[in-house]
Design a protein around this motif. Sequence first.
Motif, PDB file in Angstrom:
ATOM      1  N   VAL A 200      48.546 -11.764  11.418  1.00  0.00           N
ATOM      2  CA  VAL A 200      48.601 -13.000  11.455  1.00  0.00           C
ATOM      3  C   VAL A 200      49.000 -13.683   9.934  1.00  0.00           C
ATOM      4  N   SER A 201      50.571 -14.155  10.048  1.00  0.00           N
ATOM      5  CA  SER A 201      51.458 -14.258   8.814  1.00  0.00           C
ATOM      6  C   SER A 201      51.099 -16.364   8.595  1.00  0.00           C
ATOM      7  N   VAL A 202      51.316 -16.770   6.961  1.00  0.00           N
ATOM      8  CA  VAL A 202      51.695 -18.128   7.413  1.00  0.00           C
ATOM      9  C   VAL A 202      52.487 -18.229   5.716  1.00  0.00           C
ATOM     10  N   SER A 203      53.693 -18.717   6.555  1.00  0.00           N
ATOM     11  CA  SER A 203      54.278 -18.903   5.080  1.00  0.00           C
ATOM     12  C   SER A 203      54.809 -20.870   4.853  1.00  0.00           C
ATOM     13  N   CYS A 204      53.899 -21.407   4.014  1.00  0.00           N
ATOM     14  CA  CYS A 204      54.288 -22.841   3.632  1.00  0.00           C
ATOM     15  C   CYS A 204      53.967 -23.114   2.220  1.00  0.00           C
ATOM     16  N   PRO A 205      54.995 -22.836   1.422  1.00  0.00           N
ATOM     17  CA  PRO A 205      54.365 -22.212   0.146  1.00  0.00           C
ATOM     18  C   PRO A 205      54.808 -24.158  -0.640  1.00  0.00           C
ATOM     19  N   SER A 206      55.811 -24.826   0.048  1.00  0.00           N
ATOM     20  CA  SER A 206      56.164 -26.037  -0.146  1.00  0.00           C
ATOM     21  C   SER A 206      55.105 -27.306   0.119  1.00  0.00           C
ATOM     22  N   LEU A 207      53.524 -26.871   0.773  1.00  0.00           N
ATOM     23  CA  LEU A 207      52.443 -27.855   1.147  1.00  0.00           C
ATOM     24  C   LEU A 207      51.480 -28.361   0.370  1.00  0.00           C
ATOM     25  N   PRO A 208      51.085 -29.235   0.656  1.00  0.00           N
ATOM     26  CA  PRO A 208      50.425 -29.389  -0.925  1.00  0.00           C
ATOM     27  C   PRO A 208      48.991 -28.901  -0.815  1.00  0.00           C
ATOM     28  N   SER A 209      48.161 -29.356  -1.545  1.00  0.00           N
ATOM     29  CA  SER A 209      46.781 -28.153  -1.136  1.00  0.00           C
ATOM     30  C   SER A 209      46.306 -28.260  -0.552  1.00  0.00           C
ATOM     31  N   GLU A 210      46.100 -29.758  -0.176  1.00  0.00           N
ATOM     32  CA  GLU A 210      45.387 -30.067   0.800  1.00  0.00           C
ATOM     33  C   GLU A 210      45.578 -29.618   2.246  1.00  0.00           C
ATOM     34  N   LEU A 211      46.409 -29.440   2.551  1.00  0.00           N
ATOM     35  CA  LEU A 211      47.583 -29.053   3.969  1.00  0.00           C
ATOM     36  C   LEU A 211      47.299 -27.669   3.998  1.00  0.00           C
ATOM     37  N   LEU A 212      47.429 -27.217   2.840  1.00  0.00           N
ATOM     38  CA  LEU A 212      47.260 -25.260   3.047  1.00  0.00           C
ATOM     39  C   LEU A 212      46.311 -25.074   3.247  1.00  0.00           C
ATOM     40  N   GLU A 213      45.304 -25.621   2.335  1.00  0.00           N
ATOM     41  CA  GLU A 213      43.704 -25.039   2.513  1.00  0.00           C
ATOM     42  C   GLU A 213      43.356 -25.295   4.380  1.00  0.00           C
ATOM     43  N   SER A 214      44.135 -27.072   4.893  1.00  0.00           N
ATOM     44  CA  SER A 214      44.040 -26.605   6.240  1.00  0.00           C
ATOM     45  C   SER A 214      44.505 -25.757   7.068  1.00  0.00           C
ATOM     46  N   GLU A 215      45.296 -25.234   6.848  1.00  0.00           N
ATOM     47  CA  GLU A 215      46.832 -24.264   7.501  1.00  0.00           C
ATOM     48  C   GLU A 215      45.124 -22.852   7.418  1.00  0.00           C
ATOM     49  N   MET A 216      45.565 -22.668   5.943  1.00  0.00           N
ATOM     50  CA  MET A 216      44.584 -21.140   6.293  1.00  0.00           C
ATOM     51  C   MET A 216      43.082 -21.556   6.595  1.00  0.00           C
ATOM     52  N   PHE A 217      42.357 -22.238   6.372  1.00  0.00           N
ATOM     53  CA  PHE A 217      41.214 -21.954   6.720  1.00  0.00           C
ATOM     54  C   PHE A 217      40.125 -23.690   8.055  1.00  0.00           C
ATOM     55  N   GLY A 218      41.408 -24.212   8.819  1.00  0.00           N
ATOM     56  CA  GLY A 218      40.873 -24.918   9.718  1.00  0.00           C
ATOM     57  C   GLY A 218      40.097 -25.950   9.319  1.00  0.00           C
ATOM     58  N   HIS A 219      40.412 -27.175   9.978  1.00  0.00           N
ATOM     59  CA  HIS A 219      39.769 -28.706   9.809  1.00  0.00           C
ATOM     60  C   HIS A 219      39.032 -28.689  11.091  1.00  0.00           C
ATOM     61  N   GLU A 220      38.382 -29.607  11.194  1.00  0.00           N
ATOM     62  CA  GLU A 220      37.839 -30.574  12.187  1.00  0.00           C
ATOM     63  C   GLU A 220      37.986 -32.181  13.219  1.00  0.00           C
ATOM     64  N   LYS A 221      38.611 -32.403  13.662  1.00  0.00           N
ATOM     65  CA  LYS A 221      39.612 -33.384  13.919  1.00  0.00           C
ATOM     66  C   LYS A 221      38.500 -34.943  13.293  1.00  0.00           C
ATOM     67  N   GLY A 222      39.570 -35.528  12.878  1.00  0.00           N
ATOM     68  CA  GLY A 222      38.643 -36.401  12.081  1.00  0.00           C
ATOM     69  C   GLY A 222      38.623 -36.371  10.785  1.00  0.00           C
TER      70      GLY A 222
END
Length: 241
Positions: A200-222
Motif C-alpha cells: 500500500v502506497s500513499v502520495s500526499c506531500p501537500s496535505l495538511p498534517s491533520e489530513l495526512l494523519e487521517s490518510e495514514m491512520f484513518g478516522h471515524e465518522k464525525g
Amino acid sequence: MKTKRKNSSLLVADDDGVVRKLIQYHFDQAGLYCDIFENGSDLLDACSDETQTCLLDLDMPGLNGLECLKRIKANHPSVEIIILTNVNQAAEAIEAVRSGAFDYITKPFDPNSLIRVIKKAMLLSRKQKENVDLKNCLTESKTSLKLLGNSKAMRQIETISARIAPSENAVLLTGDSGTGKTLLARVLHSQSGRSNGPFVSVSCPSLPSELLESEMFGHEKGAFSGANQRRIGRAELANGG
C-alpha cells in the motif's frame, strides 16, 4: 443492457440503473468516456490491455465486484480498480484494497470526488503501462533492481536493498518527486518475507498534517469537520505486508 463507447479505457459496472445513469452523466460532463455495464461478467469480457481503470459496484448479482476485481488483477495487473461500497461494508472495503483495489468510494458518493479518484487511477495506470516491461521483470525476479541503472550509486542501492529487504527493520526512503521511491519500495517489498502480503502506497506531500494523519491512520465518522464517513487508514490496509 450496456452503454458502449468506442475504444474506452474506462469501464463501469453497476446493477442499479439509476446509478449507471448518474455516473454516465457526470463522467460525460467531465470528459471521461466509458463503457457501462449492468453486471461484472460483461465488464470482465470487455476488459483488455487497453483498459486503464474499472469502477465496480461491490454488490452485483452473479459476479460481484470483489471477485471481478480479483480476476481483472490476475489477467491485467496494470488496470486500476475503484470499488463502490455501502457505508456498512468496511470489512469488504479492506479486503478489496488488499486484493489490489486503487481505492473505494462509499455510496452515496460525491461526483466530484469520484471523478478526482478516477483521474488519479487512470494516470497511475498509464504510468504503469509505460513501464510494463520493467514491472514484468520486477515480478519475475527479485534481483531486478539492477534494471534501474548501472552507476556506482545504483549498485550501492542494489547491495543495500538486498541486505535489508529480508530483515524486519523499517526502511525510510527519501528523495525528490519522480526519483523512484515507490518503485524501490516495491522492490524491497518483493524481496521481503512479506511479499505475499499487501503493498500500500500513499502520495500526499501537500496535505495538511491533520489530513495526512487521517490518510495514514484513518478516522471515524464525525471525527472532524467534513468527516462524513468512516475512513480506513493506509497503515491498517497494509497490515501483514
